[in-house]
Design a protein around this motif. Structure first.
Motif, PDB file in Angstrom:
ATOM      1  N   ASP A 322      -0.375  -6.760 -22.373  1.00  0.00           N
ATOM      2  CA  ASP A 322       1.066  -6.627 -22.218  1.00  0.00           C
ATOM      3  C   ASP A 322       1.856  -6.984 -23.476  1.00  0.00           C
ATOM      4  O   ASP A 322       3.063  -7.188 -23.417  1.00  0.00           O
ATOM      5  N   GLY A 323       1.161  -7.064 -24.626  1.00  0.00           N
ATOM      6  CA  GLY A 323       1.856  -7.276 -25.889  1.00  0.00           C
ATOM      7  C   GLY A 323       2.324  -8.707 -26.089  1.00  0.00           C
ATOM      8  O   GLY A 323       1.916  -9.629 -25.384  1.00  0.00           O
ATOM      9  N   GLY A 324       3.169  -8.904 -27.081  1.00  0.00           N
ATOM     10  CA  GLY A 324       3.725 -10.223 -27.367  1.00  0.00           C
ATOM     11  C   GLY A 324       2.711 -11.170 -27.977  1.00  0.00           C
ATOM     12  O   GLY A 324       1.749 -10.749 -28.624  1.00  0.00           O
ATOM     13  N   ALA A 325       2.929 -12.461 -27.765  1.00  0.00           N
ATOM     14  CA  ALA A 325       2.044 -13.487 -28.330  1.00  0.00           C
ATOM     15  C   ALA A 325       0.620 -13.293 -27.831  1.00  0.00           C
ATOM     16  O   ALA A 325       0.384 -12.974 -26.664  1.00  0.00           O
ATOM     17  N   LEU A 326      -0.337 -13.499 -28.727  1.00  0.00           N
ATOM     18  CA  LEU A 326      -1.759 -13.317 -28.429  1.00  0.00           C
ATOM     19  C   LEU A 326      -2.488 -14.627 -28.694  1.00  0.00           C
ATOM     20  O   LEU A 326      -2.240 -15.296 -29.702  1.00  0.00           O
ATOM     21  N   LEU A 327      -3.397 -14.999 -27.807  1.00  0.00           N
ATOM     22  CA  LEU A 327      -4.247 -16.162 -28.041  1.00  0.00           C
ATOM     23  C   LEU A 327      -5.431 -15.687 -28.880  1.00  0.00           C
ATOM     24  O   LEU A 327      -6.556 -15.566 -28.408  1.00  0.00           O
ATOM     25  N   GLY A 328      -5.147 -15.395 -30.140  1.00  0.00           N
ATOM     26  CA  GLY A 328      -6.137 -14.762 -30.989  1.00  0.00           C
ATOM     27  C   GLY A 328      -6.257 -15.409 -32.348  1.00  0.00           C
ATOM     28  O   GLY A 328      -5.387 -16.178 -32.772  1.00  0.00           O
ATOM     29  N   PRO A 329      -7.325 -15.086 -33.071  1.00  0.00           N
ATOM     30  CA  PRO A 329      -7.526 -15.629 -34.416  1.00  0.00           C
ATOM     31  C   PRO A 329      -6.592 -14.963 -35.412  1.00  0.00           C
ATOM     32  O   PRO A 329      -6.042 -13.886 -35.147  1.00  0.00           O
ATOM     33  N   ARG A 330      -6.474 -15.579 -36.572  1.00  0.00           N
ATOM     34  CA  ARG A 330      -5.580 -15.039 -37.608  1.00  0.00           C
ATOM     35  C   ARG A 330      -6.297 -13.958 -38.400  1.00  0.00           C
ATOM     36  O   ARG A 330      -6.511 -14.058 -39.605  1.00  0.00           O
ATOM     37  N   TRP A 331      -6.653 -12.890 -37.689  1.00  0.00           N
ATOM     38  CA  TRP A 331      -7.313 -11.743 -38.309  1.00  0.00           C
ATOM     39  C   TRP A 331      -6.274 -10.656 -38.574  1.00  0.00           C
ATOM     40  O   TRP A 331      -5.321 -10.489 -37.810  1.00  0.00           O
ATOM     41  N   ALA A 332      -6.515  -9.877 -39.630  1.00  0.00           N
ATOM     42  CA  ALA A 332      -5.554  -8.822 -39.996  1.00  0.00           C
ATOM     43  C   ALA A 332      -5.360  -7.826 -38.859  1.00  0.00           C
ATOM     44  O   ALA A 332      -4.256  -7.304 -38.663  1.00  0.00           O
ATOM     45  N   ARG A 333      -6.411  -7.583 -38.088  1.00  0.00           N
ATOM     46  CA  ARG A 333      -6.318  -6.560 -37.033  1.00  0.00           C
ATOM     47  C   ARG A 333      -5.294  -6.916 -35.955  1.00  0.00           C
ATOM     48  O   ARG A 333      -4.802  -6.037 -35.244  1.00  0.00           O
ATOM     49  N   TYR A 334      -4.957  -8.209 -35.839  1.00  0.00           N
ATOM     50  CA  TYR A 334      -4.032  -8.635 -34.808  1.00  0.00           C
ATOM     51  C   TYR A 334      -2.599  -8.784 -35.323  1.00  0.00           C
ATOM     52  O   TYR A 334      -1.701  -9.129 -34.550  1.00  0.00           O
ATOM     53  N   GLY A 335      -2.380  -8.534 -36.622  1.00  0.00           N
ATOM     54  CA  GLY A 335      -1.025  -8.595 -37.161  1.00  0.00           C
ATOM     55  C   GLY A 335      -0.377  -9.946 -36.959  1.00  0.00           C
ATOM     56  O   GLY A 335      -0.997 -11.000 -37.161  1.00  0.00           O
ATOM     57  N   ASN A 336       0.877  -9.930 -36.501  1.00  0.00           N
ATOM     58  CA  ASN A 336       1.641 -11.169 -36.347  1.00  0.00           C
ATOM     59  C   ASN A 336       1.465 -11.811 -34.970  1.00  0.00           C
ATOM     60  O   ASN A 336       1.896 -12.953 -34.753  1.00  0.00           O
ATOM     61  N   SER A 337       0.799 -11.118 -34.032  1.00  0.00           N
ATOM     62  CA  SER A 337       0.764 -11.598 -32.648  1.00  0.00           C
ATOM     63  C   SER A 337       0.134 -12.985 -32.475  1.00  0.00           C
ATOM     64  O   SER A 337       0.595 -13.747 -31.618  1.00  0.00           O
ATOM     65  N   PRO A 338      -0.905 -13.398 -33.246  1.00  0.00           N
ATOM     66  CA  PRO A 338      -1.426 -14.758 -33.067  1.00  0.00           C
ATOM     67  C   PRO A 338      -0.466 -15.848 -33.542  1.00  0.00           C
ATOM     68  O   PRO A 338      -0.636 -17.019 -33.191  1.00  0.00           O
ATOM     69  N   TYR A 339       0.523 -15.468 -34.374  1.00  0.00           N
ATOM     70  CA  TYR A 339       1.473 -16.447 -34.911  1.00  0.00           C
ATOM     71  C   TYR A 339       2.703 -16.610 -34.011  1.00  0.00           C
ATOM     72  O   TYR A 339       3.515 -17.509 -34.235  1.00  0.00           O
ATOM     73  N   GLU A 340       2.831 -15.738 -33.027  1.00  0.00           N
ATOM     74  CA  GLU A 340       4.001 -15.821 -32.155  1.00  0.00           C
ATOM     75  C   GLU A 340       3.901 -17.051 -31.260  1.00  0.00           C
ATOM     76  O   GLU A 340       2.819 -17.489 -30.876  1.00  0.00           O
ATOM     77  N   VAL A 341       5.057 -17.587 -30.921  1.00  0.00           N
ATOM     78  CA  VAL A 341       5.129 -18.847 -30.174  1.00  0.00           C
ATOM     79  C   VAL A 341       5.012 -18.578 -28.678  1.00  0.00           C
ATOM     80  O   VAL A 341       5.640 -17.666 -28.139  1.00  0.00           O
ATOM     81  N   ILE A 342       4.204 -19.386 -28.014  1.00  0.00           N
ATOM     82  CA  ILE A 342       4.055 -19.315 -26.562  1.00  0.00           C
ATOM     83  C   ILE A 342       5.324 -19.849 -25.905  1.00  0.00           C
ATOM     84  O   ILE A 342       5.897 -20.851 -26.352  1.00  0.00           O
ATOM     85  N   GLU A 343       5.759 -19.169 -24.820  1.00  0.00           N
ATOM     86  CA  GLU A 343       6.987 -19.573 -24.131  1.00  0.00           C
ATOM     87  C   GLU A 343       6.747 -19.691 -22.639  1.00  0.00           C
ATOM     88  O   GLU A 343       5.844 -19.057 -22.076  1.00  0.00           O
ATOM     89  N   SER A 344       7.562 -20.493 -21.994  1.00  0.00           N
ATOM     90  CA  SER A 344       7.506 -20.606 -20.543  1.00  0.00           C
ATOM     91  C   SER A 344       7.766 -19.233 -19.923  1.00  0.00           C
ATOM     92  O   SER A 344       8.695 -18.533 -20.319  1.00  0.00           O
TER      93      SER A 344
END
Length: 391
Positions: A322-344
């Motif tokens: 569903d997009g948005g923040a990803l619980l992922g490693p800082r790999w190029a394939r995931y772009g900015n999604s692992p750096y996005e902040v988790i929210e309630s």
């Protein structure tokens, strides 16, 4: 009806106001924009536009043959219709709103917020050229939040999809046995969906889940026969009222002389269970996605297992990814999604996997959680023990 869309429209107005964006336009034809089910609750066959202002006003512009469903939804303050010229009616409406800044569904990274094609964007700019001299901005800066921060009704729908998924799993675990093929077990899931008048949440069709004895990949079940002593992965999703679950379970088919799985199989399961616990404990608002991934990934490596080959978890909602923040490693394939902040309000899977291909040991255990103000809560009935099948 349309309870979710009412909630999302309120959210949208709040984001527009906060970002000082005067107007958001969703321009679409043949239901081309992927955000329509989430935001508008209705579709257009002919070209049409849905407009939302930072003060909470909601308008629709559509062909006369598309108007009935939109008017009956009672979601919009006013519905404008046209017979032959959308451009004229749309330009007149935008001129009256007189915005300085218009958001459109364009995004360089988030495909779920990139519903406006370049051709349609050029048409929109040309259509509004005489009435709008301000700036166009990408809607992804708030559309990702609209998808990611679930409302109460959205979480209730996801929970129902999860509950049904568990019900089907438990039913089928009593029916499967060694000697069946992946496809034969996959058909049991299809029959269970059909009995409930539901569909697979991945493709929105009456289709089989992922069933894998070997050749681990995102693939349909094959004709391979499941034997005693095999580990088999099941990855299954149910669509309920437009929202989905995403739960994976790995089961062991006992040999005749066995009362439990081999020690190495048990150890692998319990190590994954611990990795899920560590990720779960780490999740809270304000944490970046990669920080959650890191604790699960490190735990597996520290216990002698290979690094996870993908992200530890992803968001679910309208889609299984569903997009948005990803619980992922800082790999190029995931772009900015692992750096996005988790929210309630975020709903994630947690699925740290282990693939020991040389030993025939492979595990996917996938749980679903919702993020609250102080941490996460399981939506799934957590798998605490390895599932054993005795034929």
């Amino acid at each position: 009806m349309y309870e979710t869309q009412k909630e999302k429209m309120i959210q949208a107005a709040e984001y527009l106001h906060k970002l000082d964006i005067d107007l958001w336009i969703i321009y679409t034809s043949e239901a081309s924009d992927i955000s329509l089910p989430l935001i508008t609750g209705v579709k257009t066959v002919g070209p049409g536009a849905f407009l939302f202002t930072k003060t909470g006003e909601k308008f629709a512009v559509c062909s006369s043959i598309d108007a009935q469903d939109i008017e009956e939804s009672e979601l919009y303050h006013e519905v404008f219709t046209y017979s032959s010229n959308l451009a004229e009616v749309l330009a007149d409406l935008v001129g009256k709103i007189n915005p300085n800044k218009i958001a459109v569904n364009k995004s360089k990274e988030e495909h779920l917020a990139d519903g406006l094609t370049e051709g349609r964007f050029r048409w929109l700019k040309k259509t509004l050229a005489d009435v709008f001299q301000g700036s166009y901005v990408p809607a992804d800066q708030f559309l990702k939040k609209l998808r990611s921060i679930k409302t109460e009704s959205e979480i209730a729908n996801i929970q129902k999809a999860i509950d049904i998924t568990h019900e089907i799993y438990e039913e089928i675990f009593t029916k499967m046995k060694a000697g069946m093929t992946e496809k034969q077990i996959g058909k049991l899931f299809v029959e269970a969906l059909e009995e409930r008048t539901l569909v697979n949440g991945i493709d929105r069709a009456l289709s089989m889940p992922i069933v894998m004895k070997e050749n681990i990949a995102h693939r349909a079940p094959s004709d391979v026969i499941i034997d005693k002593g095999d580990l088999v992965i099941f990855d299954f999703s149910v669509d309920y009222n437009g929202y989905v679950s995403d739960i994976a379970r790995t089961v062991y088919f006992l040999k005749d002389e066995e009362d439990q799985a081999p020690e190495e199989v048990n150890r692998t399961f319990h190590t994954i269970h611990e990795a899920i616990s560590k990720a779960f404990d780490k999740i809270k608002p304000g944490i970046q996605g990669y920080e959650v991934d890191e604790v699960a990934r490190t735990h597996l490596v520290d216990n002698g297992y290979p690094e996870i080959e993908h992200a530890t978890g992803h968001q679910i909602g309208r889609d299984v990814h569903d997009g948005g923040a990803l619980l992922g490693p800082r790999w190029a394939r995931y772009g900015n999604s692992p750096y996005e902040v988790i929210e309630s309000g975020n709903v994630f899977t947690i699925e740290p996997t282990v693939f020991l291909r040389d030993k025939g040991i492979h595990f996917i255990v996938e749980e679903n959680v919702v993020v609250g103000e102080t941490g996460a809560k399981y939506l799934t009935k957590r798998q605490d023990e390895l599932i054993l099948i005795r034929s």
